[in-house]
Design an enzyme around this catalytic site. Structure first.
Site, PDB file in Angstrom:
ATOM      1  CB  CYS A   1       3.235  -4.514   4.585  1.00  0.00           C
ATOM      2  SG  CYS A   1       1.743  -4.407   3.718  1.00  0.00           S
TER       3      CYS A   1
ATOM      4  CD  GLU B   1      -1.395  -6.456   5.097  1.00  0.00           C
ATOM      5  OE1 GLU B   1      -0.205  -6.679   5.428  1.00  0.00           O
ATOM      6  OE2 GLU B   1      -1.764  -5.561   4.339  1.00  0.00           O
TER       7      GLU B   1
HETATM    8  C1  UN1 Z   1       0.669  -3.179   1.556  1.00  0.00           C
HETATM    9  O1  UN1 Z   1       1.843  -2.890   1.453  1.00  0.00           O
HETATM   10  O2  UN1 Z   1       0.021  -2.941   2.622  1.00  0.00           O
HETATM   11  O3  UN1 Z   1       1.459  -6.814  -2.978  1.00  0.00           O
HETATM   12  C2  UN1 Z   1      -0.149  -3.770   0.460  1.00  0.00           C
HETATM   13  C3  UN1 Z   1       1.663  -5.592  -3.014  1.00  0.00           C
HETATM   14  C4  UN1 Z   1       0.481  -4.697  -3.191  1.00  0.00           C
HETATM   15  C5  UN1 Z   1      -0.227  -4.489  -1.900  1.00  0.00           C
HETATM   16  C6  UN1 Z   1       0.651  -4.085  -0.759  1.00  0.00           C
HETATM   17  N1  UN1 Z   1      -0.401  -5.303  -4.152  1.00  0.00           N
HETATM   18  O4  UN1 Z   1       2.779  -5.108  -2.925  1.00  0.00           O
END
Ligand code: UN1
Length: 509
Positions: free
Chosen positions: A296, A262
């Site tokens: 992310c 990821e």
């Molecule tokens: C991440 O930034 O690694 O969708 C995960 C989202 C959160 C998870 C982010 N539920 O922004």
């Protein structure tokens, strides 16, 4: 003048929260300083794991796996149920640690713990639904089916920005699937990790589950590398940069281990001329500046129709002026600090490059003066307007930096959305149903997450989370992501008393 809390105040809060979660202050003490981005000062000093510790952890995890894999899945679910209840009980404590060590505002830190509780709920249900298919055999008196079995030891490498939730997505599911888990949390955020893992240890103890089905190893990338290269680790689930993924992907492939990546995102919103702009502005602002742009899934690009781009920019600038930036522990703050000075330097250099490529800074980008006495980096989120998608826009900058650029036709907007190396999240704001449908269709966005009238961040746990291209292709959390934590066996069972061969082959001796 700055009103940031002092060192001892934050260190005391961290110590209290850790103790409430059962982490003793002496057990893990050492010489590696954990800093708070809130004031840049020390929260605690921890001992990092040695390579021998990794070795021992893998050995123990494999041993306990042999017991755990034969424990009925619904009983494994009961462990996750108890863990979820402990998380609920200590929601504030874990959230406080998340705020202290990564600078999340309270509401988002609580939301992260809620995400952990939610995935526990999901995993509990899943523990009775690890379904395999049956399929008709071409031979009489034969049955074909699939059975799913745990993999072994799952290594979880997590990033600072979601220091506990991403581990819980992996762990809750991996455990009900019958695996044991070794976690290497981010070296920037080990405290919330220790606290969360300690709650899971308590659940393991209370339910009499094998002691080493959950372990934590801490430290820098060497510790992570030792997990990646260890033949006793069946799957590595890693969250981090594309650079990191490029390093570990081939190493895992080399030893034919499973890999769930990821990695970086470069997430965009397409804003159509038909969009409800009130809704679009709120969606964009939360996605672009929430978690100080360090998810992310954070929004990095807005691709706006030429007819509305000026109005959109003006209204975004106005919204940005109203953002309360500061100490994330204060109730009304919406934008906390960047994780550290390196993040700030990267943001600055991205802004400079964007300017050299013709970008115009509409708002923000500078560090707040009053906090410069501290090694804390509070920045005004930035909006940069560009005429086209220049080179800098193709790179992920992990900061509240939003590029806005125009489009004329939906095809052009989709091409811009897809015209970056990453493929995590995307969205369209539109009231035109055919535009929405095209965006989510096979000729639309090429991302793993494709939303309509919702920003790019803040996904629910029930869906599969992850993305394409340089984002790494992995899926975790909901839907059928559990399959990544299991191996599939195809079984053909012959109850006919004869031995007919498939495809009509004759072979009689
Ligand atoms: C991440 O930034 O690694 O969708 C995960 C989202 C959160 C998870 C982010 N539920 O922004």
């Amino acid at each position: 003048m700055s009103t940031l809390p002092n060192q001892s105040e934050l260190a005391t809060r961290a110590k209290e929260a850790l103790e409430k979660c059962g982490v003793s202050s002496s057990g893990r003490l050492g010489s590696h300083k954990v800093l708070s981005p809130i004031n840049g000062e020390e929260l605690a000093a921890l001992k990092w794991s040695e390579l021998d510790d990794v070795e021992r952890a893998v050995e123990r995890a494999n041993k306990d796996f042999l017991v755990w894999r034969s424990t009925p899945a619904p009983i494994r679910g009961a462990l996750v149920k108890h863990f979820g209840a402990l998380l609920q009980e200590h929601k504030e404590d874990i959230a406080t640690l998340i705020s202290l060590e990564v600078g999340k505002i309270k509401s988002e830190a609580l939301g992260e713990v809620q995400e952990m509780i939610d995935i526990c709920d999901f995993a509990i249900g899943l523990s009775r639904q690890l379904y395999g298919r049956t399929m008709p055999s071409e031979r009489p008196g034969h049955r074909m089916m699939e059975t799913w079995h745990p993999l072994g030891v799952v290594g979880v490498i997590s990033a600072f920005n979601f220091p506990t939730a991403v581990w819980s997505w992996n762990t809750a599911i991996a455990l009900v699937c019958g695996n044991s888990v070794i976690w290497k949390p981010s070296e920037l955020a080990p405290l919330s990790a220790l606290a969360s893992a300690s709650l899971l240890d308590r659940a393991i103890h209370d339910l009499g589950a094998p002691r080493y089905i959950s372990q934590v190893v801490m430290g820098s990338s060497e510790v992570g590398a030792a997990l990646v290269d260890h033949h006793g680790v069946a799957l590595i689930s890693a969250t981090g940069s594309t650079r990191m993924g490029r390093e570990i992907g081939p190493r895992l492939a080399q030893r034919f281990a499973r890999c769930l990546l990821e990695l970086g995102g470069n997430n965009a919103a397409v804003v159509s001329e038909s969009a409800n702009l009130d809704l679009a502005i709120r969606g964009i602002v939360f996605a672009a500046v929430g978690t100080a742009g360090q998810r992310c899934t954070s929004m990095r690009r807005v691709i706006a129709h030429v007819d509305i781009i000026d109005e959109l920019c003006t209204r975004l600038e106005e919204a940005y002026q109203r953002l309360p930036i500061g100490n994330p522990l204060d109730d009304n703050t919406l934008v906390g600090p960047l994780i550290n000075g390196a993040a700030f330097a990267l943001m600055q250099s991205a802004i400079e490059t964007a300017k050299s490529e013709g970008g115009r800074v509409l708002s923000g980008g500078t560090r707040r003066l009053e906090d410069q006495a501290h090694s804390a980096y509070y920045v005004e989120p930035a909006i940069v307007r560009l005429d086209r998608q220049t080179n800098i826009v193709l790179r992920e900058s992990f900061a509240p930096l939003l590029y806005v650029m125009p489009y004329e036709t939906l095809d052009e907007a989709i091409a811009l959305n897809n015209g970056v190396p990453q493929g995590l999240s995307s969205c369209i704001f539109t009231t035109d149903q055919s535009e929405a449908e095209r965006f989510v269709s096979e000729v639309g966005s090429d991302c793993g997450i494709v939303n309509v009238n919702i920003g790019t961040s803040g996904a629910e746990i029930g869906g599969a989370f992850g993305g394409e291209k340089e984002t790494g292709g992995g899926r975790e959390s909901g839907s059928d992501s559990w399959r990544a934590y299991m191996r599939r066996a195809t079984n053909t069972i012959n109850f006919s008393g004869a031995l007919p061969l498939a495809q009509g082959v004759e072979f009689t001796v």
